[in-house]
Design a protein around this motif. Structure first.
Motif, PDB file in Angstrom:
ATOM      1  N   TYR A 116       0.809  -1.234   0.307  1.00  0.00           N
ATOM      2  CA  TYR A 116      -0.006   0.183   0.318  1.00  0.00           C
ATOM      3  C   TYR A 116       1.027   1.236   0.305  1.00  0.00           C
ATOM      4  O   TYR A 116       0.819   2.360  -0.472  1.00  0.00           O
ATOM      5  CB  TYR A 116      -1.324  -0.115   1.221  1.00  0.00           C
ATOM      6  CG  TYR A 116      -2.574  -0.765   1.047  1.00  0.00           C
ATOM      7  CD1 TYR A 116      -3.473  -0.599  -0.164  1.00  0.00           C
ATOM      8  CD2 TYR A 116      -2.640  -1.910   1.461  1.00  0.00           C
ATOM      9  CE1 TYR A 116      -4.294  -0.891  -0.520  1.00  0.00           C
ATOM     10  CE2 TYR A 116      -3.673  -2.356   1.483  1.00  0.00           C
ATOM     11  CZ  TYR A 116      -4.650  -1.767   0.327  1.00  0.00           C
ATOM     12  OH  TYR A 116      -5.769  -2.024   0.582  1.00  0.00           O
ATOM     13  N   LYS A 117       1.979   0.905   0.649  1.00  0.00           N
ATOM     14  CA  LYS A 117       2.782   2.951   0.677  1.00  0.00           C
ATOM     15  C   LYS A 117       3.487   2.192  -0.271  1.00  0.00           C
ATOM     16  O   LYS A 117       3.314   4.423  -1.068  1.00  0.00           O
ATOM     17  CB  LYS A 117       3.934   2.316   1.796  1.00  0.00           C
ATOM     18  CG  LYS A 117       3.066   2.217   3.530  1.00  0.00           C
ATOM     19  CD  LYS A 117       2.402   3.690   3.730  1.00  0.00           C
ATOM     20  CE  LYS A 117       1.294   3.067   5.418  1.00  0.00           C
ATOM     21  NZ  LYS A 117       0.539   4.336   5.337  1.00  0.00           N
ATOM     22  N   MET A 119       2.335   1.562  -3.860  1.00  0.00           N
ATOM     23  CA  MET A 119       0.584   2.116  -4.366  1.00  0.00           C
ATOM     24  C   MET A 119       1.068   4.058  -4.061  1.00  0.00           C
ATOM     25  O   MET A 119       0.769   4.298  -5.169  1.00  0.00           O
ATOM     26  CB  MET A 119       0.175   1.345  -4.557  1.00  0.00           C
ATOM     27  CG  MET A 119       0.243   0.298  -5.277  1.00  0.00           C
ATOM     28  SD  MET A 119      -1.176  -0.728  -3.888  1.00  0.00           S
ATOM     29  CE  MET A 119      -2.923  -0.393  -4.582  1.00  0.00           C
ATOM     30  N   GLN A 120       1.225   3.669  -2.888  1.00  0.00           N
ATOM     31  CA  GLN A 120       0.447   5.279  -2.648  1.00  0.00           C
ATOM     32  C   GLN A 120       1.918   6.363  -2.812  1.00  0.00           C
ATOM     33  O   GLN A 120       1.444   7.861  -2.429  1.00  0.00           O
ATOM     34  CB  GLN A 120      -0.308   5.592  -1.038  1.00  0.00           C
ATOM     35  CG  GLN A 120      -1.414   4.993  -1.652  1.00  0.00           C
ATOM     36  CD  GLN A 120      -1.808   4.903  -0.093  1.00  0.00           C
ATOM     37  OE1 GLN A 120      -0.896   5.023   1.448  1.00  0.00           O
ATOM     38  NE2 GLN A 120      -2.892   3.712   0.148  1.00  0.00           N
ATOM     39  N   ASN A 121       3.045   5.863  -3.247  1.00  0.00           N
ATOM     40  CA  ASN A 121       4.247   6.743  -3.157  1.00  0.00           C
ATOM     41  C   ASN A 121       4.672   6.986  -1.713  1.00  0.00           C
ATOM     42  O   ASN A 121       4.931   8.001  -2.032  1.00  0.00           O
ATOM     43  CB  ASN A 121       4.499   7.867  -4.504  1.00  0.00           C
ATOM     44  CG  ASN A 121       4.087   6.839  -5.976  1.00  0.00           C
ATOM     45  OD1 ASN A 121       4.828   6.078  -6.358  1.00  0.00           O
ATOM     46  ND2 ASN A 121       2.900   7.360  -6.723  1.00  0.00           N
ATOM     47  N   GLU A 122       4.372   5.869  -0.756  1.00  0.00           N
ATOM     48  CA  GLU A 122       4.811   7.120   0.630  1.00  0.00           C
ATOM     49  C   GLU A 122       5.931   6.614   0.374  1.00  0.00           C
ATOM     50  O   GLU A 122       6.888   6.119   2.174  1.00  0.00           O
ATOM     51  CB  GLU A 122       3.988   7.326   1.328  1.00  0.00           C
ATOM     52  CG  GLU A 122       2.583   7.755   0.990  1.00  0.00           C
ATOM     53  CD  GLU A 122       1.041   6.890   2.287  1.00  0.00           C
ATOM     54  OE1 GLU A 122       1.634   6.225   2.436  1.00  0.00           O
ATOM     55  OE2 GLU A 122       0.498   8.392   2.032  1.00  0.00           O
ATOM     56  N   ASN A 191       1.656   8.338   7.118  1.00  0.00           N
ATOM     57  CA  ASN A 191       1.967   8.827   5.523  1.00  0.00           C
ATOM     58  C   ASN A 191       3.152   8.575   4.873  1.00  0.00           C
ATOM     59  O   ASN A 191       3.141   9.066   3.479  1.00  0.00           O
ATOM     60  CB  ASN A 191       1.955  10.331   6.056  1.00  0.00           C
ATOM     61  CG  ASN A 191       0.077  10.330   6.494  1.00  0.00           C
ATOM     62  OD1 ASN A 191       0.825  11.224   7.979  1.00  0.00           O
ATOM     63  ND2 ASN A 191      -0.769   9.288   6.247  1.00  0.00           N
TER      64      ASN A 191
END
Length: 209
Positions: A116-117, A119-122, A191
């Protein structure tokens, strides 16, 4: 998938690293994340809650009114749960909230959190993080250089570093852990994830152990 490597000044070092597809590129499993986070939070509970039952209250055992004809509910002594100040029926007792999860499910949950991180560019990869002395100002400057100073940040170190930990301890939005302390809750509760290069090898080893 490739990602650029920065230094703690926020400058591109010109290097790129390849994130492990079997960890950062899987299809996230929401239910596995839910179960692992639920277990983590359950394990944080002290479980010391307690209320007194009828046999534990100090009071007269004399029956206050007759059994029938009073026009109200039957009750015995002053410790009755139907009276103000009486006992509590089926109240909480000290207990352990721990429950078992399979190792493979927990690994799937952590991989899903990393996915998830990604995919969210985090995810931010840096060459290394090392301070000459514990200084919160230096840690804050590093986050500002990486343009994540306003975010809730998780820093995952390959091994314990006292100076980095002490530098971040007073910051409400910063959390520093080692690879051995990886947990789904910490990954999801941020985040931005900051990974030194050495940590990537540690993460691969952690999941392939």
């Amino acid at each position: 998938m490739e990602i650029s490597v920065l230094n703690i000044k926020g400058e591109d070092t010109g290097k790129k690293v390849t994130l492990n597809e079997s960890i950062f590129g899987i299809e996230p499993n929401d239910h596995a994340i839910y179960l692992d986070v639920k277990q983590y939070l359950a394990n944080q509970r002290q479980g010391t809650h307690k209320s007194k039952e009828r046999s534990e209250i100090s009071g007269s055992t004399k029956k206050l009114g007759r059994q029938k004809g009073g026009g109200g509910a039957r009750r015995g002594d002053i410790n009755s749960p139907v009276l103000v100040g009486g006992a509590r029926v089926f109240g909480p007792k000290p207990r352990d909230y721990w429950f078992k999860l399979n190792k493979k499910l927990k690994q799937l949950a952590r991989k899903s959190a990393f996915a998830y991180k990604q995919m969210q560019n985090e995810i931010v990869v840096v060459d290394s993080i090392d301070f000459a002395a514990p200084k919160t100002k230096d840690f804050v400057q590093m986050l500002n250089n990486l343009k994540i100073g306003d975010k809730k940040v998780l820093v995952i170190l390959p091994e314990a570093n006292k100076f980095v930990y002490l530098s971040s301890r007073n910051l409400q939005k910063a959390n520093v852990i080692t690879v051995s302390e990886l947990n789904t809750y910490a990954i999801m509760d941020c985040n931005a994830v900051v990974l030194p290069e050495a940590t990537l090898a540690g993460i691969d080893k952690h999941f392939n152990a």
